[in-house]
Design a protein around this motif. Structure first.
Motif, mmCIF file in Angstrom:
data_model
loop_
_atom_site.group_PDB
_atom_site.id
_atom_site.type_symbol
_atom_site.label_atom_id
_atom_site.label_comp_id
_atom_site.label_asym_id
_atom_site.label_seq_id
_atom_site.Cartn_x
_atom_site.Cartn_y
_atom_site.Cartn_z
ATOM 1 N N ALA A 195 21.067 35.202 35.373
ATOM 2 C CA ALA A 195 21.708 36.044 34.727
ATOM 3 C C ALA A 195 22.803 36.844 35.707
ATOM 4 C CB ALA A 195 21.144 37.068 33.701
ATOM 5 N N SER A 196 23.892 37.374 35.453
ATOM 6 C CA SER A 196 24.695 38.043 36.342
ATOM 7 C C SER A 196 24.259 39.495 36.429
ATOM 8 C CB SER A 196 26.103 37.700 35.955
ATOM 9 O OG SER A 196 26.461 36.397 36.067
ATOM 10 N N MET A 197 24.376 40.056 37.659
ATOM 11 C CA MET A 197 24.507 41.649 37.870
ATOM 12 C C MET A 197 26.130 41.930 38.304
ATOM 13 S SD MET A 197 22.429 43.490 40.878
ATOM 14 C CE MET A 197 23.024 42.627 41.935
ATOM 15 N N SER A 198 26.493 42.956 37.478
ATOM 16 C CA SER A 198 27.878 43.453 37.789
ATOM 17 C C SER A 198 27.709 44.528 38.652
ATOM 18 C CB SER A 198 28.303 43.999 36.403
ATOM 19 O OG SER A 198 27.648 44.979 35.855
ATOM 20 N N VAL A 199 28.839 44.704 39.258
ATOM 21 C CA VAL A 199 29.207 45.666 40.432
ATOM 22 C C VAL A 199 30.420 46.457 39.456
ATOM 23 C CG1 VAL A 199 29.860 46.587 42.643
ATOM 24 C CG2 VAL A 199 28.419 44.312 42.176
ATOM 25 N N ALA A 252 52.565 43.831 40.835
ATOM 26 C CA ALA A 252 51.775 42.507 40.780
ATOM 27 C C ALA A 252 50.505 42.922 41.831
ATOM 28 C CB ALA A 252 52.573 41.525 41.476
ATOM 29 N N GLU A 253 50.356 43.867 42.490
ATOM 30 C CA GLU A 253 49.376 44.255 43.240
ATOM 31 C C GLU A 253 48.372 44.924 42.601
ATOM 32 O OE1 GLU A 253 50.035 44.985 47.590
ATOM 33 O OE2 GLU A 253 52.324 44.864 46.863
ATOM 34 N N PHE A 254 48.761 45.542 41.139
ATOM 35 C CA PHE A 254 47.782 46.146 40.431
ATOM 36 C C PHE A 254 47.146 45.346 39.324
ATOM 37 C CE2 PHE A 254 50.295 49.445 42.505
ATOM 38 C CZ PHE A 254 49.825 50.469 42.510
ATOM 39 N N THR A 255 46.124 45.909 38.592
ATOM 40 C CA THR A 255 45.239 45.405 37.483
ATOM 41 C C THR A 255 45.274 46.225 36.644
ATOM 42 O OG1 THR A 255 44.138 43.732 39.140
ATOM 43 C CG2 THR A 255 43.305 44.313 36.804
ATOM 44 N N LEU A 256 45.532 45.944 35.265
ATOM 45 C CA LEU A 256 45.600 46.947 34.316
ATOM 46 C C LEU A 256 44.122 46.758 33.576
ATOM 47 C CD1 LEU A 256 46.415 49.128 32.380
ATOM 48 C CD2 LEU A 256 47.797 47.478 31.090
ATOM 49 N N VAL A 257 43.528 47.667 33.508
ATOM 50 C CA VAL A 257 42.009 47.731 32.954
ATOM 51 C C VAL A 257 41.572 48.672 32.040
ATOM 52 C CG1 VAL A 257 41.124 46.315 35.005
ATOM 53 C CG2 VAL A 257 40.809 48.876 34.708
ATOM 54 N N GLN A 258 40.554 48.086 30.868
ATOM 55 C CA GLN A 258 40.024 49.362 29.900
ATOM 56 C C GLN A 258 38.985 49.660 30.673
ATOM 57 O OE1 GLN A 258 39.581 47.953 25.966
ATOM 58 N NE2 GLN A 258 39.091 50.277 25.384
ATOM 59 N N LEU A 259 38.863 50.736 30.780
ATOM 60 C CA LEU A 259 37.777 51.812 31.657
ATOM 61 C C LEU A 259 36.488 51.607 30.491
ATOM 62 C CD1 LEU A 259 39.516 54.256 33.487
ATOM 63 C CD2 LEU A 259 38.944 52.067 34.271
ATOM 64 N N MET A 260 35.342 51.696 30.759
ATOM 65 C CA MET A 260 34.255 51.789 30.018
ATOM 66 C C MET A 260 33.610 53.227 30.110
ATOM 67 S SD MET A 260 32.193 48.487 31.055
ATOM 68 C CE MET A 260 32.456 48.644 32.985
ATOM 69 N N ARG A 264 34.638 47.391 36.074
ATOM 70 C CA ARG A 264 33.749 46.354 37.037
ATOM 71 C C ARG A 264 34.625 45.823 38.026
ATOM 72 N NH1 ARG A 264 30.915 42.414 32.122
ATOM 73 N NH2 ARG A 264 33.180 42.882 31.416
ATOM 74 N N VAL A 265 34.071 45.836 39.053
ATOM 75 C CA VAL A 265 34.957 45.234 40.387
ATOM 76 C C VAL A 265 34.072 43.901 41.190
ATOM 77 C CG1 VAL A 265 36.229 47.282 40.734
ATOM 78 C CG2 VAL A 265 34.184 47.011 41.812
ATOM 79 N N GLY A 266 33.242 43.580 40.445
ATOM 80 C CA GLY A 266 32.399 42.515 41.032
ATOM 81 C C GLY A 266 31.206 41.806 40.303
ATOM 82 N N SER A 267 30.662 40.758 40.556
ATOM 83 C CA SER A 267 29.592 40.377 39.827
ATOM 84 C C SER A 267 28.767 39.334 40.766
ATOM 85 C CB SER A 267 29.762 39.394 38.499
ATOM 86 O OG SER A 267 30.562 38.297 38.955
ATOM 87 N N MET A 268 27.723 39.099 40.716
ATOM 88 C CA MET A 268 26.782 38.201 41.334
ATOM 89 C C MET A 268 25.471 37.649 40.636
ATOM 90 S SD MET A 268 24.279 39.629 44.440
ATOM 91 C CE MET A 268 25.768 40.151 45.375
ATOM 92 N N ASN A 269 25.498 36.324 40.843
ATOM 93 C CA ASN A 269 24.287 35.740 40.227
ATOM 94 C C ASN A 269 23.915 34.588 41.516
ATOM 95 O OD1 ASN A 269 25.950 33.413 39.956
ATOM 96 N ND2 ASN A 269 26.408 33.911 37.760
ATOM 97 N N ILE A 270 22.864 33.432 40.838
ATOM 98 C CA ILE A 270 22.187 32.581 41.573
ATOM 99 C C ILE A 270 23.453 31.713 42.168
ATOM 100 C CG2 ILE A 270 21.947 30.892 39.906
ATOM 101 C CD1 ILE A 270 19.281 30.471 41.146
ATOM 102 N N MET A 273 37.132 41.369 37.158
ATOM 103 C CA MET A 273 36.929 40.056 36.377
ATOM 104 C C MET A 273 38.303 39.842 35.607
ATOM 105 S SD MET A 273 33.946 39.299 37.484
ATOM 106 C CE MET A 273 34.523 40.157 39.312
ATOM 107 N N ASP A 274 38.094 38.295 35.639
ATOM 108 C CA ASP A 274 39.471 37.883 34.785
ATOM 109 C C ASP A 274 39.382 38.605 33.413
ATOM 110 O OD1 ASP A 274 40.661 36.705 37.036
ATOM 111 O OD2 ASP A 274 39.786 34.657 36.585
ATOM 112 N N LYS A 275 38.187 38.521 32.416
ATOM 113 C CA LYS A 275 38.197 38.905 31.168
ATOM 114 C C LYS A 275 38.457 40.282 31.058
ATOM 115 C CE LYS A 275 32.969 39.278 31.401
ATOM 116 N NZ LYS A 275 31.669 38.823 31.037
ATOM 117 N N ASP A 276 38.496 40.967 32.158
ATOM 118 C CA ASP A 276 38.631 42.484 31.949
ATOM 119 C C ASP A 276 39.938 42.900 32.251
ATOM 120 O OD1 ASP A 276 35.921 42.944 31.619
ATOM 121 O OD2 ASP A 276 35.428 43.328 33.532
#
Length: 281
Positions: free
Chosen positions: A144-148, A195-203, A212-218, A226-229
């Protein structure tokens, strides 16, 4: 229209008649002749400089023009005041017209018609990071992934807008006062395009918001939003260095932000991010 006067076009000659003072509605524009005439009447440098500063005339003086003016008795202070009129266009903080020079930064357009204006957005820098999903990551041995995540202070953004906002990025002059602080992305580097910015919805969390600015798993680790964000947006360059930006789809009520990573920190810079946040009601 901006007024330009040169010594050649003004046809310098000391006026010998007294200065006629017209009513304000018919007041003549200040010219080189008028400046010389005021000087001949000995009204004083302070008064002449004040008139130059308030009139709005731009004096286009060459080196020879300056020499000629000094020979005709103008002080260096008055000549300097005339030269300063060509110091560049004044910038606006609220004009709704993107063709008007604005202070460097990111703006959101508010209102319509005569009531329209631009609202300059302030950024937040976050270097505080936290992890999410740590227990799942541990119990599954990293399957399972851990998010940063980075945390942004406060429950909501100070800038409020609607679901179809229009933004303007003013990158046109990174040497402008304040621009280096707004658009710096690292040592001697600047962002120059949306183009150097990302538009995101904040939790939204209690007392803060998160992105979310990162994730980690095995399988490994990823840094950056993340692309989905990511939320798609359109950018149109309306003039060099100035972009109009609109979300590709209407935004639902919530907290949002334009985010970019600052170089040289954290996970590829992702843990130190600059966020221009806003709220959709």
């Amino acid at each position: 229209m901006t007024k330009f006067f040169t010594l050649e076009t003004a046809g310098i000659g000391l006026a010998v008649a007294s200065l006629a003072f017209a009513s304000p509605s018919f007041a003549e524009s200040l010219t080189v002749d008028k400046v010389l005439e005021l000087n001949a009447l000995q009204v004083g440098d302070d008064a002449i400089i004040a008139k130059i500063q308030s009139d709005g005339t731009v004096f286009d003086l060459s080196t020879d023009d300056i020499i000629e003016l000094r020979k005709k008795g103008l002080s260096s202070g008055v000549v300097a005041a005339m030269l300063k009129t060509k110091g560049g266009p004044k910038v606006s903080l609220d004009s709704p017209d993107p063709m008007v020079p604005h202070a460097a930064g990111l703006y959101v357009l508010e209102g319509e018609g005569a009531a329209a204006k631009m609202n300059k957005m302030n950024f937040t820098v976050s270097s505080q990071a936290k992890t999410g999903g740590l227990l799942g990551y541990a119990f599954t041995g990293g399957i399972a992934s851990m998010s940063v995540k980075v945390a942004i202070q406060n429950d909501t953004a100070p800038v409020k807008t609607n679901g179809t906002p229009r933004f303007y990025f003013f990158f046109e002059n990174t040497t402008q006062e304040g621009a280096a602080n707004t658009w710096a992305s690292g040592a001697n580097t600047f962002v120059t395009s949306p183009a150097e910015f990302t538009l995101v919805q904040l939790m939204k969390k209690k007392g803060r918001r998160e992105a979310r600015v990162g994730s980690m798993n095995i399988a490994g680790a990823k840094s950056g939003v993340m692309d989905k964000d990511r939320l798609a947006f359109r950018a149109n360059e309306v003039r060099p260095g100035v972009y109009e930006v609109t979300p590709a789809q209407p935004l639902q009520p919530g907290e949002y932000g334009f985010i970019f990573s600052l170089g040289g920190a954290g996970t590829g810079g992702a843990l130190t991010a600059r966020i221009f946040d806003f709220s959709v009601g």
